[in-house]
Design a protein around this motif. Structure first.
Motif, PDB file in Angstrom:
ATOM      1  N   GLU A  49     -28.572 -34.320 -30.554  1.00 36.10           N
ATOM      2  CA  GLU A  49     -29.568 -33.408 -29.991  1.00 36.10           C
ATOM      3  C   GLU A  49     -30.879 -33.665 -30.730  1.00 36.10           C
ATOM      4  O   GLU A  49     -30.912 -34.386 -31.724  1.00 36.10           O
ATOM      5  N   GLU A  50     -31.928 -32.963 -30.291  1.00 34.04           N
ATOM      6  CA  GLU A  50     -33.181 -33.043 -31.036  1.00 34.04           C
ATOM      7  C   GLU A  50     -32.988 -32.457 -32.425  1.00 34.04           C
ATOM      8  O   GLU A  50     -32.399 -31.381 -32.571  1.00 34.04           O
ATOM      9  N   GLU A  52     -34.964 -30.965 -34.237  1.00 30.47           N
ATOM     10  CA  GLU A  52     -35.628 -29.664 -34.295  1.00 30.47           C
ATOM     11  C   GLU A  52     -34.691 -28.501 -33.919  1.00 30.47           C
ATOM     12  O   GLU A  52     -34.788 -27.409 -34.470  1.00 30.47           O
ATOM     13  N   LEU A  53     -33.772 -28.761 -32.997  1.00 31.56           N
ATOM     14  CA  LEU A  53     -32.831 -27.703 -32.592  1.00 31.56           C
ATOM     15  C   LEU A  53     -32.035 -27.204 -33.802  1.00 31.56           C
ATOM     16  O   LEU A  53     -31.857 -26.001 -34.003  1.00 31.56           O
ATOM     17  N   ARG A  56     -34.318 -25.439 -36.487  1.00 26.58           N
ATOM     18  CA  ARG A  56     -34.698 -24.078 -36.144  1.00 26.58           C
ATOM     19  C   ARG A  56     -33.542 -23.100 -36.251  1.00 26.58           C
ATOM     20  O   ARG A  56     -33.715 -21.947 -36.630  1.00 26.58           O
ATOM     21  N   SER A  57     -32.340 -23.541 -35.887  1.00 25.91           N
ATOM     22  CA  SER A  57     -31.232 -22.583 -35.847  1.00 25.91           C
ATOM     23  C   SER A  57     -30.480 -22.511 -37.168  1.00 25.91           C
ATOM     24  O   SER A  57     -30.301 -21.449 -37.737  1.00 25.91           O
ATOM     25  N   ARG A 163     -24.988 -34.211 -34.405  1.00 27.49           N
ATOM     26  CA  ARG A 163     -24.835 -32.770 -34.629  1.00 27.49           C
ATOM     27  C   ARG A 163     -24.057 -32.466 -35.907  1.00 27.49           C
ATOM     28  O   ARG A 163     -22.981 -33.028 -36.133  1.00 27.49           O
ATOM     29  N   ALA A 168     -25.563 -24.314 -32.393  1.00 27.34           N
ATOM     30  CA  ALA A 168     -26.921 -24.492 -31.890  1.00 27.34           C
ATOM     31  C   ALA A 168     -26.886 -25.138 -30.502  1.00 27.34           C
ATOM     32  O   ALA A 168     -27.626 -24.730 -29.598  1.00 27.34           O
ATOM     33  N   SER A 169     -26.013 -26.115 -30.323  1.00 28.80           N
ATOM     34  CA  SER A 169     -25.916 -26.782 -29.012  1.00 28.80           C
ATOM     35  C   SER A 169     -25.396 -25.818 -27.950  1.00 28.80           C
ATOM     36  O   SER A 169     -25.857 -25.837 -26.810  1.00 28.80           O
ATOM     37  N   ARG A 172     -28.237 -23.690 -26.993  1.00 26.23           N
ATOM     38  CA  ARG A 172     -29.187 -24.490 -26.200  1.00 26.23           C
ATOM     39  C   ARG A 172     -28.680 -24.620 -24.758  1.00 26.23           C
ATOM     40  O   ARG A 172     -29.415 -24.414 -23.797  1.00 26.23           O
ATOM     41  N   LEU A 404     -34.245 -19.493 -30.077  1.00 19.40           N
ATOM     42  CA  LEU A 404     -34.324 -20.816 -29.448  1.00 19.40           C
ATOM     43  C   LEU A 404     -35.003 -20.747 -28.073  1.00 19.40           C
ATOM     44  O   LEU A 404     -34.901 -21.670 -27.275  1.00 19.40           O
TER      45      LEU A 404
END
Ligand code: AMP
Length: 532
Positions: A49-50, A52-53, A56-57, A163, A168-169, A172, A404
């Motif tokens: 994933e990005e 950043e995800l 942030r989480s 990951r 977080a995913s 998202r 998010l």
């Protein structure tokens, strides 16, 4: 002569081979069955994933994000960055380097490998102009500065990361697919590998596996938390870790002891710890009080804990350093700082545990490493694992979906470390041996091969694991191989058997032999079925 290189799996990652992989599959299959019985559906998520995800989480100050993530950029972006660094340093071949950089940026923009923004297009045009402008010693330095300025300010797109965890995913995906419009709570589970650059040791790998579940929705009723833990303990019981599970097997049936009885985890060495770490209302003042208290005892703490006082003071409570334990015990406790709503939530959680016969130990030091947790946190430890004895961690993360960019949503979940579950099952002697082969077909003579093939297909169709030698083997050798492969039976097919229409089935453990017709054979084996 080129030297022959012997490739090995890289540090911290490993292969899971048969028959161990069969036990893994059974554990994962049991998770599917138990979780689906509780109304969870599987979500299959991307492995990367990005970056950043996760930042942030999980939280920028956590070990996971700060130093353990495997991040990368697409090949073409890496090449652009490489050329940029080259231009920064090189005097010679500067012009061809600049031309190569421009070509790469053009290629990346055309293929949308870097964002096709107006700004990026403008910067590319500027690079072209600079490349065409006359070169001379006085302008050279300035020109180089301008080139670097343009390329440094180009938006090369996000960096990606393997990951390190999946919550977080899940959030998202929940937002991306508008899952909040689904009726009731959204209950999801996932199974798969995670990646963290940790120091490898027993029970700690760089590619490890998790089985996790999440509940997302509008309610934060403590019964949701308790049912989630009930499901977890139910799962552990089914795989042979925990009360009500039959020792020696990974596949005890769903009997009253496992599901209907009390989920007394401690009796078998599994321990459930739980805590409330408060919410946005009460945690900041607790963290401030903790920080102030930590400052006062700073000198008595080791370097790691000292560093955490500033960055993430709650993590000091996780410390396992022996000399710090007495100091930590004297620190302020979150339990005494909870706001009335959090206090009530925790009290109700205990009632919900009691309703389900769940016994756990409240542990005020259980703060968990990730930033997104609120209120309920929990962890389960298992025997046989040494210092890495946590087999499952979880907690509530109300507010994460909103953080998010999604709608206000409550959430709770857990992740089970499958590697450690398997280790604990093995170390406590609870892994049932599975024969790799049920029936080894020993055939002799060209006519027998046809019979062997036909019978093998029938038995395989009935769910047995059957081995048929590809080439004719001498009787003794064939039996010897069947024994070494751990087969349970040898089915002997030779000229005599074909003529008599009866096959010889030899149980390899005690060499007891029976003569059976084809029909009797299937009937007998089905009656004796032990499919692991
Ligand atoms: P966490 O996502 O850190 O809450 O971890 C949840 C569970 O995953 C832990 O309780 C462990 O069982 C397992 N786990 C975490 N990190 C690793 C690792 N590096 N190797 C093996 N298992 C891990």
């Amino acid at each position: 002569m080129t030297e022959k290189k012997q490739f090995r799996a890289i540090k911290g990652v490993r292969d899971i081979l048969p028959p161990e992989s069969a036990a893994w599959n059974r554990v994962e299959q049991t998770a599917r069955e138990v979780f689906e019985a509780y109304g969870y559906g599987e979500i299959r998520l991307p492995i990367f994933e990005e970056t950043e995800l996760f930042a942030r989480s999980v939280g920028a100050e956590t070990d996971i994000v700060g130093k353990e993530m495997y991040t990368f950029q697409d090949q073409i972006v890496q090449e652009i960055v490489f050329l940029r660094e080259y231009l920064r340093q090189s005097d010679v071949y500067y012009e061809p380097g600049l031309k190569a950089l421009i070509r790469k940026v053009e290629e990346a923009l055309t293929s949308a490998e870097i964002p096709k923004t107006e700004d990026n297009t403008r910067r590319l045009n500027r690079l072209r102009e600079l490349s065409n402008s006359p070169v001379g010693p006085p302008q050279d330095k300035l020109r180089r500065q301008n080139v670097l300025y343009e390329i440094e300010n180009m938006d090369l797109g996000p960096s990606n990361a393997l990951r390190p965890e999946a919550t977080a995913s899940v959030c998202r995906a929940y937002i991306e697919h508008g899952m909040h419009t689904r009726p009731g709570n959204v209950k999801l589970y996932y199974i798969g590998p995670m990646f963290r650059r940790e120091r490898p040791q027993k029970g700690r790998y760089r590619q490890f596996y998790q089985i996790g579940a999440e509940v997302l929705g509008q309610s934060d009723a403590p019964a949701i938390d308790a049912e989630l833990v009930e499901m977890l303990l139910h799962f552990f019981a089914r795989i042979g870790l925990g009360e009500g599970s039959a020792a020696g097997g990974v596949k005890p049936p769903l009997h009253a002891g496992a599901a209907g009885g009390d989920l007394k985890v401690a009796a078998t060495g599994l321990t459930l710890f739980y805590n409330s770490i408060g919410c946005r209302e009460c945690r900041p003042s607790y963290v401030a009080a903790l920080k102030a208290a930590l400052e006062k005892v700073k000198d008595k703490l080791g370097p790691d804990s000292q560093r955490r006082i500033e960055a993430n003071p709650l993590r000091v409570l996780d410390s396992k350093v022996e000399s710090e334990q007495a100091v930590i015990e004297s620190l302020p406790r979150i339990t005494d700082h909870l706001c009335p709503a959090c206090h009530e939530h925790l009290a109700a959680l205990k009632q919900q545990f009691a309703l389900r016969g769940i016994e756990g130990t409240e542990n005020w030091r259980l703060v968990r490493g990730l930033d997104y947790y609120t209120r309920t946190t929990f962890e389960i430890t298992a025997p046989g694992l040494g210092s890495q004895n946590a087999v499952c961690g979880g907690g509530r993360y109300d507010g994460l979906v909103e953080l998010l960019g999604g709608p206000p949503t409550k959430g709770i979940g857990f992740a089970i470390g499958t590697d450690r579950v398997m280790l604990s099952l093995a170390e406590t002697g609870r892994l049932a041996d599975t024969a790799a082969c049920d029936v080894f077909v020993t055939w002799m003579g060209a006519a027998a091969q046809g019979h062997a093939i036909r019978l093998a297909r029938k038995l395989r169709d009935a769910g047995f694991r059957v081995e048929v030698p590809a080439e004719e083997m001498k009787f003794r050798k064939s039996l010897d191989l069947a024994n070494r492969m751990g087969a349970r039976y040898a089915l002997i097919i030779g000229e005599n058997e074909i003529a008599a229409g009866r096959y010889a089935l030899k149980r390899l453990a005690d060499a007891v032999q029976k003569e059976l017709t084809e029909g009797e054979l299937l009937e007998f084996l089905s009656g004796d079925r032990v499919i692991g």
